[in-house]
Design a protein around this motif. Structure first.
Motif, mmCIF file in Angstrom:
data_model
loop_
_atom_site.group_PDB
_atom_site.id
_atom_site.type_symbol
_atom_site.label_atom_id
_atom_site.label_comp_id
_atom_site.label_asym_id
_atom_site.label_seq_id
_atom_site.Cartn_x
_atom_site.Cartn_y
_atom_site.Cartn_z
ATOM 1 N N ALA A 1 -1.220 -5.576 -5.829
ATOM 2 C CA ALA A 1 -1.022 -7.002 -6.101
ATOM 3 C C ALA A 1 0.281 -7.217 -6.871
ATOM 4 C CB ALA A 1 -2.206 -7.570 -6.879
ATOM 5 N N PHE A 2 0.584 -6.314 -7.803
ATOM 6 C CA PHE A 2 1.856 -6.386 -8.537
ATOM 7 C C PHE A 2 3.024 -6.355 -7.560
ATOM 8 C CE2 PHE A 2 5.438 -3.807 -9.968
ATOM 9 C CZ PHE A 2 5.955 -4.613 -10.983
ATOM 10 N N PHE A 3 2.994 -5.409 -6.617
ATOM 11 C CA PHE A 3 4.099 -5.302 -5.669
ATOM 12 C C PHE A 3 4.171 -6.503 -4.730
ATOM 13 C CE2 PHE A 3 4.278 -0.801 -6.923
ATOM 14 C CZ PHE A 3 5.644 -0.729 -7.181
ATOM 15 N N ARG A 4 3.040 -7.015 -4.293
ATOM 16 C CA ARG A 4 3.065 -8.218 -3.448
ATOM 17 C C ARG A 4 3.692 -9.388 -4.207
ATOM 18 N NH1 ARG A 4 -1.670 -5.987 -1.558
ATOM 19 N NH2 ARG A 4 -2.969 -7.164 -3.010
ATOM 20 N N ALA A 5 3.363 -9.529 -5.499
ATOM 21 C CA ALA A 5 3.942 -10.602 -6.318
ATOM 22 C C ALA A 5 5.448 -10.403 -6.488
ATOM 23 C CB ALA A 5 3.253 -10.668 -7.680
ATOM 24 N N GLN A 6 5.879 -9.167 -6.685
ATOM 25 C CA GLN A 6 7.313 -8.898 -6.831
ATOM 26 C C GLN A 6 8.055 -9.223 -5.536
ATOM 27 O OE1 GLN A 6 8.768 -8.058 -9.894
ATOM 28 N NE2 GLN A 6 6.670 -8.599 -10.423
ATOM 29 N N ILE A 7 7.483 -8.816 -4.416
ATOM 30 C CA ILE A 7 8.108 -9.070 -3.119
ATOM 31 C C ILE A 7 8.210 -10.568 -2.851
ATOM 32 C CG2 ILE A 7 7.740 -8.810 -0.616
ATOM 33 C CD1 ILE A 7 6.601 -5.958 -1.333
ATOM 34 N N ALA A 8 7.252 -11.338 -3.332
ATOM 35 C CA ALA A 8 7.259 -12.791 -3.127
ATOM 36 C C ALA A 8 8.252 -13.505 -4.041
ATOM 37 C CB ALA A 8 5.854 -13.355 -3.356
ATOM 38 N N ASP A 9 8.691 -12.861 -5.108
ATOM 39 C CA ASP A 9 9.626 -13.474 -6.064
ATOM 40 C C ASP A 9 11.021 -13.491 -5.454
ATOM 41 O OD1 ASP A 9 11.463 -13.948 -8.176
ATOM 42 O OD2 ASP A 9 10.158 -12.975 -9.634
ATOM 43 N N ALA B 1 0.818 -1.214 0.000
ATOM 44 C CA ALA B 1 0.000 0.000 0.000
ATOM 45 C C ALA B 1 0.855 1.269 0.000
ATOM 46 C CB ALA B 1 -0.950 0.002 1.199
ATOM 47 N N LEU B 2 2.084 1.197 0.495
ATOM 48 C CA LEU B 2 3.010 2.338 0.431
ATOM 49 C C LEU B 2 3.649 2.453 -0.948
ATOM 50 C CD1 LEU B 2 5.013 1.971 3.782
ATOM 51 C CD2 LEU B 2 3.349 3.748 3.221
ATOM 52 N N LEU B 3 3.929 1.293 -1.555
ATOM 53 C CA LEU B 3 4.629 1.270 -2.832
ATOM 54 C C LEU B 3 3.764 1.760 -3.986
ATOM 55 C CD1 LEU B 3 6.386 -2.110 -2.191
ATOM 56 C CD2 LEU B 3 7.565 0.074 -2.531
ATOM 57 N N ALA B 4 2.480 1.424 -3.947
ATOM 58 C CA ALA B 4 1.601 1.774 -5.062
ATOM 59 C C ALA B 4 1.591 3.276 -5.357
ATOM 60 C CB ALA B 4 0.196 1.238 -4.813
ATOM 61 N N PRO B 5 1.395 4.156 -4.365
ATOM 62 C CA PRO B 5 1.413 5.588 -4.689
ATOM 63 C C PRO B 5 2.799 6.091 -5.106
ATOM 64 C CG PRO B 5 0.952 5.255 -2.341
ATOM 65 C CD PRO B 5 0.973 3.915 -2.981
ATOM 66 N N LEU B 6 3.854 5.481 -4.581
ATOM 67 C CA LEU B 6 5.199 5.869 -5.010
ATOM 68 C C LEU B 6 5.399 5.532 -6.487
ATOM 69 C CD1 LEU B 6 7.310 4.655 -1.955
ATOM 70 C CD2 LEU B 6 6.820 7.025 -2.600
ATOM 71 N N ASN B 7 4.814 4.430 -6.925
ATOM 72 C CA ASN B 7 4.929 4.029 -8.326
ATOM 73 C C ASN B 7 4.294 5.064 -9.246
ATOM 74 O OD1 ASN B 7 3.299 2.416 -10.674
ATOM 75 N ND2 ASN B 7 5.407 1.715 -10.416
ATOM 76 N N HIS B 8 3.249 5.737 -8.775
ATOM 77 C CA HIS B 8 2.572 6.724 -9.616
ATOM 78 C C HIS B 8 3.479 7.894 -9.981
ATOM 79 C CE1 HIS B 8 -1.343 4.930 -9.805
ATOM 80 N NE2 HIS B 8 -1.337 4.745 -8.496
ATOM 81 N N ILE B 9 4.492 8.161 -9.179
ATOM 82 C CA ILE B 9 5.425 9.253 -9.478
ATOM 83 C C ILE B 9 6.027 9.064 -10.861
ATOM 84 C CG2 ILE B 9 7.618 10.327 -8.822
ATOM 85 C CD1 ILE B 9 6.911 9.413 -5.893
ATOM 86 N N VAL B 10 6.501 7.867 -11.131
ATOM 87 C CA VAL B 10 7.121 7.574 -12.419
ATOM 88 C C VAL B 10 6.067 7.201 -13.456
ATOM 89 C CG1 VAL B 10 8.765 6.068 -13.592
ATOM 90 C CG2 VAL B 10 9.276 6.911 -11.314
ATOM 91 N N HIS B 11 5.040 6.480 -13.026
ATOM 92 C CA HIS B 11 4.011 6.042 -13.976
ATOM 93 C C HIS B 11 3.352 7.246 -14.652
ATOM 94 C CE1 HIS B 11 1.076 3.311 -15.715
ATOM 95 N NE2 HIS B 11 0.225 4.304 -15.529
#
Length: 168
Positions: free
Chosen positions: A55-63, A23-33
């Motif tokens: 969900a994208f970030f949760r999947a990345q963190i799990a990889d 939930a913290l990462l998603a809004p940070l991603n919008h900066i570049v998106h």
């Protein structure tokens, strides 16, 4: 992971993100998106679904090949993040095998730009790569993103190839 002193004597902590940080990462991603969608609306969604981005970030963190790093400021505010991936590249008839760390994403909140947060995140990515036995750190950047290109050049990166694009 690490602490770093940035401009104005502020201390930030670089830490590995957990699934709870999505939930913290998603809004940070919008900066570049937002920059990407302005320049390439044919490739980037206008308004990505927040749940899908989390969900994208949760999947990345799990990889296990991915490390997502968060930069926390003195008040616990998220100042930026980096997403790095360790890649094993097998050798072939023409190429050597290689283990690299790829910086796939990096973003810093505008208020913290040019304060050392990006440099601290980049150094933490280098540490991830060294710990994984990588020889090189690679990244790419969109041609229109002059700020990112200047950041990478100042950090010692040099161009290795150019990806060309043409509409059909």
């Amino acid at each position: 992971m690490t602490g770093a002193t940035v401009q104005d004597g502020d201390v930030i902590q670089i830490r590995t993100a957990s699934p709870d940080d999505a939930a913290l990462l998603a809004p940070l991603n919008h900066i570049v998106h937002d920059l990407h969608k302005r320049h390439r609306p044919d490739l980037f969604l206008d308004f990505p679904e927040p749940d899908a981005v989390e969900a994208f970030f949760r999947a990345q963190i799990a990889d296990p090949s991915v490390t997502v790093l968060l930069a926390d400021g003195t008040e616990g505010k998220a100042l930026g993040y980096a997403l790095a991936r360790v890649k094993n590249r097998p050798g072939g008839a023409l190429t050597c095998s290689d283990v690299i760390v790829s910086l796939d994403q990096i973003a810093v909140v505008p208020d913290a730009a040019r304060t050392g947060v990006g440099a601290a995140l980049l150094e933490a990515v280098r540490e991830v790569g060294r710990a994984a036995g990588c020889r090189r750190l690679v990244t790419d950047g969109w041609y229109f993103n002059e700020g990112a290109r200047a950041f990478y050049q100042a950090a010692g990166f040099s161009p290795t190839n150019v990806l060309l694009d043409q509409q059909l």
